[in-house]
Enzyme design. Structure first.
Site, short mmCIF file in Angstrom:
data_model
loop_
_atom_site.label_atom_id
_atom_site.label_comp_id
_atom_site.label_asym_id
_atom_site.label_seq_id
_atom_site.Cartn_x
_atom_site.Cartn_y
_atom_site.Cartn_z
N ASN A 129 26.40 66.38 98.78
CA ASN A 129 25.25 65.47 98.78
C ASN A 129 25.63 63.99 98.76
O ASN A 129 24.95 63.17 99.35
CB ASN A 129 24.26 65.82 97.66
N LYS A 138 39.01 69.94 97.37
CA LYS A 138 38.33 71.05 98.04
C LYS A 138 36.88 70.60 98.21
O LYS A 138 36.08 70.68 97.29
CB LYS A 138 38.42 72.34 97.21
N HIS A 139 36.58 70.08 99.39
CA HIS A 139 35.24 69.57 99.63
C HIS A 139 34.32 70.69 100.11
O HIS A 139 34.76 71.79 100.45
CB HIS A 139 35.29 68.45 100.68
N ALA A 140 33.01 70.40 100.10
CA ALA A 140 32.04 71.37 100.59
C ALA A 140 32.31 71.68 102.06
O ALA A 140 32.73 70.80 102.83
CB ALA A 140 30.62 70.82 100.42
N SER A 141 32.03 72.91 102.45
CA SER A 141 32.40 73.37 103.79
C SER A 141 31.57 72.74 104.90
O SER A 141 31.93 72.85 106.08
CB SER A 141 32.28 74.89 103.87
N GLU A 180 30.33 68.26 86.24
CA GLU A 180 29.03 67.61 86.40
C GLU A 180 28.19 68.56 87.24
O GLU A 180 28.45 68.72 88.44
CB GLU A 180 29.18 66.25 87.07
N CYS A 202 21.60 65.14 91.91
CA CYS A 202 21.53 65.68 90.56
C CYS A 202 20.82 64.73 89.61
O CYS A 202 20.12 65.16 88.70
CB CYS A 202 22.94 65.98 90.04
#
Length: 472
Positions: free
Chosen positions: A137, A160-163, A234, A268
């Protein structure tokens, strides 16, 4: 989930990436360990020089990386540019302040003497390679708020980032490399979530930080706990936004719109539950609903767009299910409540949802307890501060909170009683490098940013010298 760039404005798959195999992961872990052995001994001046170099490059790249973020996860391009600027600012802040934040801490002379020492102090040392599991995000900011302090402390990073944001992940690796950081100091691992456990258990990985969902946090925390490795988490948030009778209602309502739909509502720390004193409820509800209904929903590449698509089709489905459940049980949509009308034909396959205000929420509804990750606001009426605080705390989450009041006693009570990692008065929650960021309850533990953030991945080493001087 495949590692791919899929434009959420139209559902088109633009680029696919192959996940690293075991040999590729091994090579990168080994590179991280080697880099740490060398980088940990560099001084603050050199680290600051490199991080300032990265900030300058990011400023130069701002327009291009903003477009990449918008294409990958749908945030309005003007917001993406602001995110890139914020990241450069945070880099410069840590470059300027890290040395003082990690300066040796000296007890009082009396306490030193009482310990039997001639000299004693606390010295901060880096831990080693830190694994960062990050969401989509804020694909730059949530990485930089980990990476800037970690690198200034002498650690090295494994991302390790979001795919669904692979190009942003690879940009970050390239940014630090172009800035002159030694090879292996910051690497992006294009892997699926299934590879995280083995990486975290590897002896070369010293600690982990995760920003993401509660289930993801539970998984990483349990693995790290089994390996006795430090973590910072978080997780989700369902932040309350209290509007009391002394508030400037017009300003509170205007700010509430931004607080709810920032990042297309996928934040968030976005305000999600609007808890309003009955004496100002009608005015606030009208102003807020008008503001939400007048937002421009559309192509996130257009400067005039206020709200773009949700980042994934599943995300929109999850949001629809929460709203539909509430409406079936008696909630009422003052505006929105479904997919928007009037989109351009090329956007009809995109994952858009109309800005929505719901009233009549009850504890029986899922939306009362679950996080709404999209432009949907829950509106509540209360008779006073006691009821407002009780309702605000009636959530499994405790990330941040917003309070609109001009009553000093109310403000003091909110600081004392709200179960949250932050209390923001007469404004909306925002993160800043000088202020610690994090939550309580199921919003996670530990803190990012400020001094707490840079010390989170340091070894606080007690140094004690006996009566006999060293070297004599």
């Amino acid at each position: 989930m495949p590692i791919a760039t899929v434009n959420p404005a139209n559902g088109e798959t633009l680029r696919r990436f192959e996940a690293l195999d075991d040999a590729g992961i091994e090579q990168r872990l080994d590179a991280a360990a080697t880099a740490y052995g060398q980088y940990r001994t560099t001084g603050f001046t050199e680290r600051a020089r490199l991080l300032n170099q990265a900030a300058g490059l990011l400023d130069e790249d701002q327009q291009d990386i903003a477009r990449t973020m918008t294409i990958e996860m749908g945030k309005p391009v003007k917001a993406a540019r602001a995110e890139a600027a914020k990241c450069a600012k945070a880099m410069r802040w840590y470059a300027a302040h890290a040395e003082e934040l990690l300066a040796d801490q000296h007890p009082s002379p009396a306490d030193v003497a009482d310990s039997g020492a001639s000299r004693a102090y606390v010295h901060y040392r880096p831990l080693g390679p830190v694994l960062a599991v990050m969401p989509w995000n804020f694909p730059l900011w949530q990485v930089v708020r980990f990476a800037a302090p970690a690198l200034m402390a002498g650690n090295v990073g494994l991302l390790k980032h979001a795919s669904n944001v692979p190009q942003t992940a690879m940009y970050l690796e390239g940014l630090f490399r172009r800035a002159g950081f030694p090879a292996g100091c910051f690497q992006s691992l294009l892997v699926g979530s299934g590879a995280v456990e083995a990486i975290l258990r590897d002896r070369r990985v010293a600690a982990a930080t995760l920003t993401g969902s509660e289930p993801a946090g539970r998984s990483v925390a349990s693995i790290a706990g089994d390996e006795v490795k430090h973590t910072v988490l978080e997780l989700g948030g369902s932040d309350p936004y209290l509007v009391m009778r002394s508030a400037d209602v017009a300003r509170a309502a205007r700010t509430a719109v931004t607080a709810r739909v920032q990042n297309n509502g996928q934040s968030c720390i976005a305000a999600k539950r609007f808890i309003v004193h009955t004496e100002v409820y009608e005015e606030f509800a009208e102003r807020f609903t008008v503001g939400m209904s007048h937002l421009t929903v559309g192509d996130p590449m257009q400067e005039s767009t206020d709200v773009g698509p949700l980042a994934s089709e599943q995300g929109r489905t999850d949001l629809e299910e929460l709203v539909d459940d509430a409406v079936r049980q008696g909630a009422r949509a003052l505006c929105g409540g479904g997919r928007p009308d009037g989109l351009a034909p090329e956007l009809e396959r995109g994952w858009f949802y109309a800005p929505t205000v719901l009233t009549g929420i009850t504890p029986a509804m899922r939306i009362h307890h679950e996080e709404t990750f999209g432009p949907v606001a829950s509106l509540y009426r209360v008779d006073g501060l006691d009821e407002a605080v009780a309702l605000a705390n009636d959530s499994p989450f405790g990330l941040s909170s917003n309070v609109w009041t001009r009553d000093a006693d109310e403000a003091r009570r909110c600081v004392r009683d709200l179960e949250a990692g932050g209390v923001f008065f007469n404004g909306m929650t925002a993160s800043h490098p000088a202020l610690p960021f994090g939550g309580v309850k199921r919003s996670g533990y530990g803190r990012e940013l400020a001094g707490q953030g840079i010390r989170a991945f340091c070894n606080a080493t007690t140094v004690w010298y006996g009566p006999e001087p060293v070297g004599h």
